[in-house]
Design an enzyme around this catalytic site. Sequence first.
Site, PDB file in Angstrom:
ATOM      1  CE  LYS A 182      10.978  -0.460  -9.977  1.00 54.41           C
ATOM      2  NZ  LYS A 182      11.346  -0.106  -8.967  1.00 54.41           N
ATOM      3  N   GLY A 211      -1.821  -4.997   5.692  1.00 55.32           N
ATOM      4  CA  GLY A 211      -0.731  -5.887   4.972  1.00 55.32           C
ATOM      5  C   GLY A 211       0.240  -6.335   5.862  1.00 55.32           C
ATOM      6  N   GLY A 225       2.722  -8.690   5.241  1.00 55.86           N
ATOM      7  CA  GLY A 225       3.637  -9.385   4.228  1.00 55.86           C
ATOM      8  C   GLY A 225       5.130  -9.412   4.748  1.00 55.86           C
TER       9      GLY A 225
HETATM   10  P1  NAD Z   1       4.409  -8.687   0.267  1.00 56.51           P
HETATM   11  O1  NAD Z   1       3.749  -9.103  -0.997  1.00 56.51           O
HETATM   12  O2  NAD Z   1       5.127  -9.479   1.060  1.00 56.51           O
HETATM   13  O3  NAD Z   1       3.303  -8.020   1.431  1.00 56.51           O
HETATM   14  C1  NAD Z   1       1.945  -7.490   1.088  1.00 56.51           C
HETATM   15  C2  NAD Z   1       0.899  -8.007   2.018  1.00 56.51           C
HETATM   16  O4  NAD Z   1      -0.491  -7.107   1.618  1.00 56.51           O
HETATM   17  C3  NAD Z   1       0.497  -9.188   1.712  1.00 56.51           C
HETATM   18  O5  NAD Z   1       0.425 -10.178   2.949  1.00 56.51           O
HETATM   19  C4  NAD Z   1      -0.843  -9.319   0.966  1.00 56.51           C
HETATM   20  O6  NAD Z   1      -1.761 -10.457   1.440  1.00 56.51           O
HETATM   21  C5  NAD Z   1      -1.494  -8.217   1.969  1.00 56.51           C
HETATM   22  N1  NAD Z   1      -2.624  -7.418   1.060  1.00 56.51           N
HETATM   23  C6  NAD Z   1      -2.814  -7.446  -0.304  1.00 56.51           C
HETATM   24  N2  NAD Z   1      -4.135  -7.075  -0.510  1.00 56.51           N
HETATM   25  C7  NAD Z   1      -4.453  -6.567   0.689  1.00 56.51           C
HETATM   26  C8  NAD Z   1      -5.579  -5.889   1.243  1.00 56.51           C
HETATM   27  N3  NAD Z   1      -6.617  -5.466   0.261  1.00 56.51           N
HETATM   28  N4  NAD Z   1      -5.811  -5.650   2.508  1.00 56.51           N
HETATM   29  C9  NAD Z   1      -4.906  -5.993   3.309  1.00 56.51           C
HETATM   30  N5  NAD Z   1      -3.768  -6.721   2.851  1.00 56.51           N
HETATM   31  C10 NAD Z   1      -3.339  -6.899   1.694  1.00 56.51           C
HETATM   32  O7  NAD Z   1       5.068  -7.215  -0.133  1.00 56.51           O
HETATM   33  P2  NAD Z   1       6.223  -6.583   0.777  1.00 56.51           P
HETATM   34  O8  NAD Z   1       7.350  -6.688   0.110  1.00 56.51           O
HETATM   35  O9  NAD Z   1       6.016  -6.685   2.167  1.00 56.51           O
HETATM   36  O10 NAD Z   1       5.653  -4.883   0.186  1.00 56.51           O
HETATM   37  C11 NAD Z   1       4.797  -4.320   1.070  1.00 56.51           C
HETATM   38  C12 NAD Z   1       4.719  -2.803   0.154  1.00 56.51           C
HETATM   39  O11 NAD Z   1       5.738  -2.057   0.384  1.00 56.51           O
HETATM   40  C13 NAD Z   1       4.244  -2.970  -1.256  1.00 56.51           C
HETATM   41  O12 NAD Z   1       3.658  -1.576  -1.613  1.00 56.51           O
HETATM   42  C14 NAD Z   1       5.599  -2.866  -1.869  1.00 56.51           C
HETATM   43  O13 NAD Z   1       5.727  -2.406  -2.801  1.00 56.51           O
HETATM   44  C15 NAD Z   1       6.426  -1.740  -0.826  1.00 56.51           C
HETATM   45  N6  NAD Z   1       7.921  -1.822  -0.733  1.00 56.51           N
HETATM   46  C16 NAD Z   1       8.530  -2.837  -0.240  1.00 56.51           C
HETATM   47  C17 NAD Z   1       9.987  -3.040  -0.317  1.00 56.51           C
HETATM   48  C18 NAD Z   1      10.494  -4.193   0.183  1.00 56.51           C
HETATM   49  O14 NAD Z   1      11.667  -4.067   0.568  1.00 56.51           O
HETATM   50  N7  NAD Z   1      10.010  -5.438   0.392  1.00 56.51           N
HETATM   51  C19 NAD Z   1      10.399  -1.945  -0.560  1.00 56.51           C
HETATM   52  C20 NAD Z   1      10.004  -0.729  -0.806  1.00 56.51           C
HETATM   53  C21 NAD Z   1       8.568  -0.613  -1.094  1.00 56.51           C
END
Ligand code: NAD
Length: 345
Positions: A78, A174, A176
């Site tokens: 990392k 969430g 996202g």
């Molecule tokens: P993202 O930022 O696109 O989505 C996260 C969502 O969570 C956002 O829409 C945000 O508004 C929402 N959020 C924030 N605080 C919140 C709350 N208190 N209650 C409800 N919703 C809330 O992130 P992502 O890429 O979709 O990743 C989501 C999670 O998965 C993260 O923890 C990330 O570390 C993990 N992750 C992502 C990937 C990937 O490929 N993107 C891979 C492994 C792990």
Amino acid sequence: MFDLLDHYRVNELHVRDDAATGLKSFIAIHNTRFGPALGGCRFISYTSPDDALLDALRLARGMSYKAVLAGVPQGGGKSVIMKPKGQFDAEAIFRSFGRFVDDLGGRYITAIDSGTTAKEMDWISKETRHVTSTSSEDNPSNYTARGVFEGLKAAVRHKLGQDRLNGIRVAVQGIGNVGYQLCHLLHEAGASLIVSDINQEAIKRAHQDFGATVVSVDEIYSVECDVFAPCGLGSIINDQTLSLLKCAVVAGSANNQLKHHEHGQWLHDEGILYSPDYVINAGGLVYASLHHLGKPQHLIEEKTKRIAHTLSEIFKQSEQKDLATSVIADQLAEQRLYQKLSEAA
Ligand code: NAD
């Protein structure tokens, strides 16, 4: 310093302080037994260099565990870049970071993480080929969502004895990148959705596209559902939320879902089946690794689906040994990482 490295069993730590661009960065390489270390680059504000260092060490170890259980030929690593205060030239910082990565000769491959996007990866790629998740590649989140979907199905099969998701109620926290794609797959499979997000646009879209029921950010923990899918924040399984949960399964993409290790045992004792986060959310890593190695698409899809198989194995062992799934996952990862070559043969 060496105590910290010993504690996290991190093999290498690289430091770069480039006065010309303002880059202050650590690259931690945890383990390269199965291949070069692959892991994201964080670009966030840290309160101190010590904080940044600790983040890199902790996250590098997590990537080793994730890679070894996903069965990809990578080690764990990392990098963190301390986001400067005030004005800065982002491209200059990321190109300097690209040279830092390149100097390691391919022992560390970088990717997107908090605070970075394909744009930053594109800048890095001007200086090194040891980078993934550039704008010319697929969005890894779609593979993460696919892996979570397959893992969630395995958890439902194990816990509820049901092969199909028809009628299964899933509460997604969430919506996202990952959460939206997951909702899409769940909706197609006939699951009913309950969603929450701090972003009003995101929940509106989930309601319109999938007929999801919207609840507040506090209510999501206590809604009656079969599966709680955390796809937003870390540390959401904690002393405050544990007693609120009314689900049979926890299966979502968020990193570091358990605030403390003991919360995994608590879920186990309460009869809630927890899908260890770094196992179920490995789809993006599978894509980044295999795509970088030039492997065909069908192999990427097969490996992503294998996440379900690994989880089923963890669920079985957890039952047999009466130990939390989070403990079993760590044990499996450590066995594979540190088993002597003679024993592995
Ligand atoms: P993202 O930022 O696109 O989505 C996260 C969502 O969570 C956002 O829409 C945000 O508004 C929402 N959020 C924030 N605080 C919140 C709350 N208190 N209650 C409800 N919703 C809330 O992130 P992502 O890429 O979709 O990743 C989501 C999670 O998965 C993260 O923890 C990330 O570390 C993990 N992750 C992502 C990937 C990937 O490929 N993107 C891979 C492994 C792990």
